[in-house]
Write a protein that holds these residues in place. Structure first.
Motif, PDB file in Angstrom:
ATOM      1  N   PRO A  30       0.813  -1.254   0.087  1.00 14.35           N
ATOM      2  CA  PRO A  30       0.084   0.049   0.034  1.00 14.35           C
ATOM      3  C   PRO A  30       0.786   0.977  -0.039  1.00 14.35           C
ATOM      4  N   LEU A  31       0.077   2.357  -0.283  1.00 12.41           N
ATOM      5  CA  LEU A  31       0.762   3.705  -0.454  1.00 12.41           C
ATOM      6  C   LEU A  31       0.391   4.224   0.750  1.00 12.41           C
ATOM      7  N   HIS A  32       1.089   5.344   1.175  1.00  9.23           N
ATOM      8  CA  HIS A  32       0.667   6.383   2.281  1.00  9.23           C
ATOM      9  C   HIS A  32      -0.155   7.517   1.882  1.00  9.23           C
ATOM     10  N   VAL A  33      -0.722   8.096   3.013  1.00 13.77           N
ATOM     11  CA  VAL A  33      -1.550   9.335   2.949  1.00 13.77           C
ATOM     12  C   VAL A  33      -0.371  10.379   2.156  1.00 13.77           C
ATOM     13  N   ARG A  34       0.706  10.579   2.846  1.00 14.78           N
ATOM     14  CA  ARG A  34       1.584  11.297   2.193  1.00 14.78           C
ATOM     15  C   ARG A  34       1.981  11.306   0.734  1.00 14.78           C
ATOM     16  N   GLU A  39       3.966  15.932   1.446  1.00 13.65           N
ATOM     17  CA  GLU A  39       4.414  16.235   3.097  1.00 13.65           C
ATOM     18  C   GLU A  39       3.697  17.351   3.588  1.00 13.65           C
ATOM     19  N   ASP A  40       3.177  18.232   2.816  1.00 15.69           N
ATOM     20  CA  ASP A  40       2.630  19.548   3.529  1.00 15.69           C
ATOM     21  C   ASP A  40       0.954  19.450   3.396  1.00 15.69           C
ATOM     22  N   GLY A  41       0.448  18.399   2.930  1.00 11.59           N
ATOM     23  CA  GLY A  41      -0.856  18.329   2.932  1.00 11.59           C
ATOM     24  C   GLY A  41      -2.051  18.133   4.042  1.00 11.59           C
ATOM     25  N   SER A  42      -1.442  18.283   5.148  1.00  7.50           N
ATOM     26  CA  SER A  42      -2.078  17.569   6.352  1.00  7.50           C
ATOM     27  C   SER A  42      -3.244  18.883   6.593  1.00  7.50           C
ATOM     28  N   ARG A  43      -2.781  20.154   6.284  1.00  6.81           N
ATOM     29  CA  ARG A  43      -3.862  21.320   6.547  1.00  6.81           C
ATOM     30  C   ARG A  43      -5.232  21.022   6.173  1.00  6.81           C
ATOM     31  N   GLU A  44      -5.249  20.304   4.755  1.00  6.80           N
ATOM     32  CA  GLU A  44      -6.427  20.158   4.085  1.00  6.80           C
ATOM     33  C   GLU A  44      -7.109  19.090   4.765  1.00  6.80           C
ATOM     34  N   ILE A  45      -6.789  18.063   5.347  1.00 10.76           N
ATOM     35  CA  ILE A  45      -7.273  17.076   6.109  1.00 10.76           C
ATOM     36  C   ILE A  45      -7.974  17.679   7.431  1.00 10.76           C
ATOM     37  N   MET A  46      -7.057  18.529   7.818  1.00 11.58           N
ATOM     38  CA  MET A  46      -7.532  19.049   9.170  1.00 11.58           C
ATOM     39  C   MET A  46      -8.661  19.919   9.078  1.00 11.58           C
TER      40      MET A  46
END
Length: 379
Positions: A30-34, A39-46
């Motif tokens: 499997p792939l990872h969320v990143r 690496e800087d995409g967490s803001r959209e999820i938050m």
């Protein structure tokens, strides 16, 4: 309603997280969320609100799925919780007790089991090992009749990795059309072709096709649990009402990440990565099979991350699989799960180092069994 034990799935569910080496899987590691967001995409999820999403699938996601099929729009698509739910809904909403279904075997045994639990008469359509796992189409013509309600296929095939020829697809369509039968085509391994040539879909060849797929196999995203049905618009509306009684909707986070994965540029990067992994790992697997040529034979898969090996030893496949599990902590799928003894399904989509280590351990067991059969010391 009695439903028989789904042996293949239960083997994986019980052991895949308890063994050191899992070769039971049929997808790419499997792939990872990143990998989808950077690496800087967490803001959209938050900032994503965790409410209910559109229950048949958000519009953008269905638009991106529609790009995978000819002459398809969003109203031809129902998004489900994995390909398993898509298979279940398609079978449940179509078959009744007494209906007849012709089912490709070997196959992922879910549709086979569901149809039997519904009281359908299931006729096997066996792929022929001496034809490189192609179907006997003359036999199929004998089995399809005016009573046939559905022809269920898996193309590319689980577990053999075989791909139907265009001529075979056209003959199957002709036979289904003559009977007025549905074609249920599980196409979840499309995109995992070793020659990088995309397997054509049954969708668009006939007006009673249900094309099933998802993100678990070729895309290496099984944890998202996103699948879909592509079908005629009136059928999709009908199937949606069944979806209301099962899972209602997939998760908002899964919908969001699935839409990222199916953005056309990202989609092709993911599938190229999968095909790179499979070509590298199949070379490893074939080399290992060649080193055990007196015990093993393999018709090389053309797609998917699994191989269906025949072995030349007097041991039942379930017993051999249990021995590998117990003594080597290697999980495999016995041919018994497909009603085909003296075969093993080995997934080769694992990380290369793990695949090499697992195959080495299996080889030790095969050598030991060969030595015992010859009455000599395993050393």
């Amino acid at each position: 309603m009695f439903i028989e034990r789904f042996e293949l799935e239960r083997i994986q569910s019980e052991w895949e997280h308890r063994v050191k080496y899992n070769l039971s899987d049929s997808g790419v590691h499997p792939l990872h969320v990143r990998d989808l967001m950077g690496e800087d995409g967490s803001r959209e999820i938050m900032d994503l609100a965790l409410g209910y999403a559109q229950t048949n699938g958000p519009q953008q996601l269905r638009e991106r799925i529609s790009l995978l099929y000819p002459s398809c729009d969003i109203d031809n698509i129902l998004v489900t919780n994995g390909t398993a739910e898509a298979n279940f809904i398609s079978t449940w909403s179509t078959l009744n007790a007494g209906d007849e279904m012709v089912c490709m075997l070997p196959n992922y045994m879910q549709i086979y089991g569901i149809a039997r639990s519904l009281g359908a008469n299931v006729k096997p359509m066996y792929l022929q090992e001496d034809l490189s796992w192609a179907p006997d189409l003359d036999r199929l013509a004998e089995d399809v009749s005016s009573k046939t309600r559905m022809i269920a296929l898996c193309n590319p095939n689980n577990p053999t990795g075989a791909v139907l020829s265009d001529e075979a697809m056209e003959r199957i369509v002709e036979l289904a059309s003559r009977a007025g039968a549905w074609i249920l085509a599980d196409e979840v391994y499309r995109g995992a072709e070793l020659d990088r040539v995309r397997t054509p879909s049954f969708w668009g060849r006939y007006d009673k096709v249900l094309a099933i797929s998802g993100l678990s196999k070729a895309f290496g995203l099984p944890g998202l649990r996103i699948g879909w049905i592509v079908g005629p618009k009136d059928f999709i509306e009908h199937a949606w009402s069944y979806h209301d009684y099962t899972t209602i909707t997939a998760g908002t986070l899964s919908y969001y990440l699935a839409s990222l994965a199916l953005e056309p540029g990202m989609r092709e990067r993911i599938l190229n990565r999968s095909q790179d992994v499979l070509n590298e790992n199949l070379a490893i697997l074939r080399g290992w099979v060649d080193r055990h040529a007196d015990l093993l034979s393999l018709i090389p898969p053309r797609a998917g991350a699994m191989s269906f090996l025949r072995y030349n030893l007097e041991i039942n496949s379930s017993e051999l699989s249990r021995k590998l599990l117990r003594e080597k902590s290697v999980l495999t799928i016995p041919g018994d799960a497909y009603n085909m003894d003296h075969h093993l399904r080995l997934g080769y989509g694992e990380e290369g180092e793990k695949l090499i280590a697992a195959l080495s351990l299996i080889g030790e067991t095969l050598d030991e069994l060969r030595s015992r059969a010859r009455g000599t010391d395993a050393r």
